[in-house]
Design a protein around this motif. Structure first.
Motif, PDB file in Angstrom:
ATOM      1  N   GLN A  38      -3.829  -0.759 -10.365  1.00 29.53           N
ATOM      2  CA  GLN A  38      -3.859  -0.189  -9.012  1.00 29.53           C
ATOM      3  C   GLN A  38      -2.649   0.703  -8.758  1.00 29.53           C
ATOM      4  O   GLN A  38      -2.745   1.717  -8.074  1.00 29.53           O
ATOM      5  N   ALA A  84      -3.447   3.246  -5.806  1.00 31.31           N
ATOM      6  CA  ALA A  84      -3.995   2.390  -4.752  1.00 31.31           C
ATOM      7  C   ALA A  84      -2.941   1.448  -4.198  1.00 31.31           C
ATOM      8  O   ALA A  84      -3.046   0.988  -3.050  1.00 31.31           O
ATOM      9  N   LEU A  85      -1.928   1.140  -4.996  1.00 31.20           N
ATOM     10  CA  LEU A  85      -0.823   0.289  -4.574  1.00 31.20           C
ATOM     11  C   LEU A  85       0.478   0.901  -5.068  1.00 31.20           C
ATOM     12  O   LEU A  85       0.484   1.780  -5.934  1.00 31.20           O
ATOM     13  N   ALA A 106      -3.693  -3.577  -0.255  1.00 35.85           N
ATOM     14  CA  ALA A 106      -4.037  -2.151  -0.275  1.00 35.85           C
ATOM     15  C   ALA A 106      -4.574  -1.670   1.064  1.00 35.85           C
ATOM     16  O   ALA A 106      -4.593  -0.466   1.328  1.00 35.85           O
ATOM     17  N   GLN A 107      -4.991  -2.612   1.931  1.00 38.20           N
ATOM     18  CA  GLN A 107      -5.632  -2.230   3.185  1.00 38.20           C
ATOM     19  C   GLN A 107      -4.883  -2.692   4.427  1.00 38.20           C
ATOM     20  O   GLN A 107      -5.399  -2.611   5.543  1.00 38.20           O
ATOM     21  N   HIS A 111      -3.210   4.032 -10.494  1.00 34.88           N
ATOM     22  CA  HIS A 111      -4.195   4.879  -9.825  1.00 34.88           C
ATOM     23  C   HIS A 111      -3.802   5.235  -8.393  1.00 34.88           C
ATOM     24  O   HIS A 111      -4.563   5.899  -7.680  1.00 34.88           O
ATOM     25  N   ARG A 146       0.843  -1.200   0.000  1.00 37.65           N
ATOM     26  CA  ARG A 146       0.000   0.000   0.000  1.00 37.65           C
ATOM     27  C   ARG A 146       0.879   1.250   0.000  1.00 37.65           C
ATOM     28  O   ARG A 146       2.027   1.228   0.478  1.00 37.65           O
ATOM     29  N   ASP A 168      -6.316  -6.566  -2.897  1.00 31.88           N
ATOM     30  CA  ASP A 168      -7.194  -5.779  -2.014  1.00 31.88           C
ATOM     31  C   ASP A 168      -6.669  -5.801  -0.579  1.00 31.88           C
ATOM     32  O   ASP A 168      -6.671  -4.777   0.120  1.00 31.88           O
TER      33      ASP A 168
END
Length: 303
Positions: free
Chosen positions: A247, A252-253, A231-232, A250, A172, A228
């Motif tokens: 990702q 996100a990663l 990323a969290q 953008h 992340r 996912d």
């Protein structure tokens, strides 16, 4: 009885003249007449009443001509479908994909097939290589795209290597691994690591960096799920970088700078059964898969 004789009878009844029918088929009249006579001899009854210059179908002739038209129409459709298949306009392809190939190819392959070859039917199956190979050998799949490390040197397979894809760690944004200097491999492995699986070589190199013991914290064929989670959380994903290209683009990663001496790549292959004829639909799928893997190879190359 053959298709030519049936076509000759239909032409004769449509024109009402031996001369005109022979001319329309580019035959001499004696050859055309002989064809009709042979058909009548085989059926044991006249098909045409020859009344002066008029030629009219007998009751049997009308029945034979009616069936002949259906047969000739079916033959025309068979030839048409064969031509369309040869040109890749119709048909179907069943393709088996490993975890990373599925993440990379499923959407673009379906999209490009739908746009350029809308009449082709496409079935994609995802799973471990062992089960995909069983389906390939049972001929329920036409081809596979899998990691070469999952294949044995089987004599019944044609294995076409694809462009190598850069692999590495993804985390992340804001992860501690992105702060400061390039992390070492032990530093990366101090965090939970997720992957679809490790090749024997990568497993050996990772184990050497963690002499206290190492095991994947999460192992799954579902790359989207692993990304996912990455990323969290502070878990890191280890795999083909192109799988996370969207990702990363953008925000996100983020890609973890590769530890020293740990630049790795994934090697996939398009696998078919040796000796099995490749259908036009499979050829088209092969070309699209190679093209997409080639594009992915250029998206995130080693630094």
């Amino acid at each position: 009885m053959n298709l030519s004789q049936l076509a000759h009878l239909v032409a004769l009844l449509e024109t009402g003249s031996f001369t005109r029918a022979a001319e329309s088929l580019h035959l001499s009249q004696p050859a055309f007449s002989r064809s009709i006579q042979l058909l009548e001899a085989e059926l044991g009854a006249p098909l045409v009443d020859r009344i002066g210059k008029r030629n009219e179908a007998t009751p049997l002739g009308r029945q034979v001509a009616q069936r002949a038209r259906r047969v000739l129409a079916e033959v025309h459709e068979i030839r048409r479908e064969a031509e369309m298949l040869a040109q890749g306009q119709t048909g179907s392809v069943a393709l088996g994909l490993g975890a990373a190939p599925s993440a990379l190819l499923s959407v673009p392959l379906m999209r490009r097939m739908l746009h350029a070859h809308p009449a082709l039917r496409v079935k994609l199956s995802r799973g471990p290589t062992d089960s995909l190979l069983v389906s390939l050998r049972e001929r329920t799949l036409d081809a596979l795209v899998v990691h070469v490390r999952t294949l044995d040197n089987d004599a019944d397979l044609d294995v076409a290597p694809m462009p190598a894809l850069a692999s590495g760690f993804v985390c992340r944004p804001g992860h501690p691994l992105l702060k400061g200097a390039r992390p070492s491999l032990p530093q990366v492995l101090a965090y939970p690591v997720m992957s679809t699986g490790l090749s024997p070589e990568i497993a050996r190199r990772v184990a050497a960096a963690r002499p206290d013991g190492f095991a994947l914290h999460r192992e799954s064929e579902d790359i989207a799920c692993l990304l996912d989670i990455a990323a969290q959380s502070d878990a890191v994903f280890l795999g083909v970088l192109a799988s996370a290209a969207a990702q990363i683009a953008h925000g996100a990663l983020a890609r973890v700078p590769p530890p020293a001496d740990f630049d790795i790549a994934a090697h996939f292959a398009f696998v078919t059964l040796r000796g099995r004829s490749e259908s036009p639909a499979t050829r088209i799928a092969r070309e699209i898969c190679f093209d997409q893997i080639g594009l992915a190879a250029g998206e995130l190359s080693p630094p």
